[in-house]
Motif scaffolding. Structure first.
Motif, PDB file in Angstrom:
ATOM      1  N   SER A  74       0.750  -1.251  -0.156  1.00  0.00           N
ATOM      2  CA  SER A  74      -0.042  -0.159  -0.024  1.00  0.00           C
ATOM      3  C   SER A  74       0.868   1.197   0.108  1.00  0.00           C
ATOM      4  CB  SER A  74      -0.890  -0.115   1.223  1.00  0.00           C
ATOM      5  OG  SER A  74      -1.639   1.245   1.252  1.00  0.00           O
ATOM      6  N   GLY A  75       1.759   1.363   0.876  1.00  0.00           N
ATOM      7  CA  GLY A  75       2.678   2.626   0.940  1.00  0.00           C
ATOM      8  C   GLY A  75       3.461   2.835  -0.310  1.00  0.00           C
ATOM      9  N   GLU A  78       1.397   4.371  -3.232  1.00  0.00           N
ATOM     10  CA  GLU A  78       0.989   5.694  -2.623  1.00  0.00           C
ATOM     11  C   GLU A  78       2.243   6.623  -3.155  1.00  0.00           C
ATOM     12  OE1 GLU A  78      -0.411   6.081   1.494  1.00  0.00           O
ATOM     13  OE2 GLU A  78      -1.957   4.671   1.130  1.00  0.00           O
ATOM     14  N   ARG A  79       2.979   6.182  -2.882  1.00  0.00           N
ATOM     15  CA  ARG A  79       4.494   6.858  -3.369  1.00  0.00           C
ATOM     16  C   ARG A  79       4.550   7.035  -4.806  1.00  0.00           C
ATOM     17  NH1 ARG A  79       6.104   4.603   1.328  1.00  0.00           N
ATOM     18  NH2 ARG A  79       7.176   2.688   0.604  1.00  0.00           N
TER      19      ARG A  79
END
Length: 157
Positions: A74-75, A78-79
């Motif tokens: 997920s992270g 997002e980036r």
């Protein structure tokens, strides 16, 4: 276990661990080289390459392709999305489902990016006979399976 079997087991464990350690060290050195390019980590580059090949995937499908849990992925997504390297598109039939698609910046980054594996590795691999390339890949995949926790190997978790 008899003493002979234990010695044999210890010898294999040591040899396997030494080989894995050499691979890990080489991978870490190459990962540092990759990250110097455009600030992309090897994982980010892998994600972009998978999306380039597959065209569109859900986050859970992509997580399986890159061997990450959806929460860990997920992270990273997002980036990459924040940099315009990928975008999300809602499914027209199921509005809860989102498709990940390679963005223009991601396509551009892939066009300029170094290969995931060092050139000398790709050249050596390409020079191997086809049977040996298949055997090497099968061995690496099998080794990865052996290191999975039993509940992961059975599809749970």
């Amino acid at each position: 276990m008899t003493e002979t079997n234990k010695n044999l087991s210890d010898t294999y464990a040591l040899s396997v661990f030494q080989a894995l350690r050499r691979l890990q060290q080489s991978a870490e050195v190459h990962a540092k080289r990759l990250s110097r390019y455009g600030g992309l980590t090897p994982l980010q580059l892998l994600i972009l390459q998978v999306l380039a090949v597959e065209k569109e995937l859900t986050a859970s499908q992509l997580a399986r392709f890159v061997s990450l849990s959806p929460a860990s992925l997920s992270g990273v997504l997002e980036r990459l999305e924040g940099r315009g390297m990928l975008s999300r598109r809602r499914d027209e039939q199921d509005r809860r489902k989102q498709w990940l698609v390679l963005g223009d910046a991601g396509r551009e980054a892939l066009g300029e990016a170094p290969p995931l594996l060092p050139d000398h590795v790709l050249q050596r691999f390409a020079s191997l006979p086809e049977w040996e390339r298949h055997a090497l890949l099968a061995g690496l995949l099998r080794a990865a399976e052996l290191f999975e926790m039993p509940e992961q190997a059975n599809g749970a978790g």
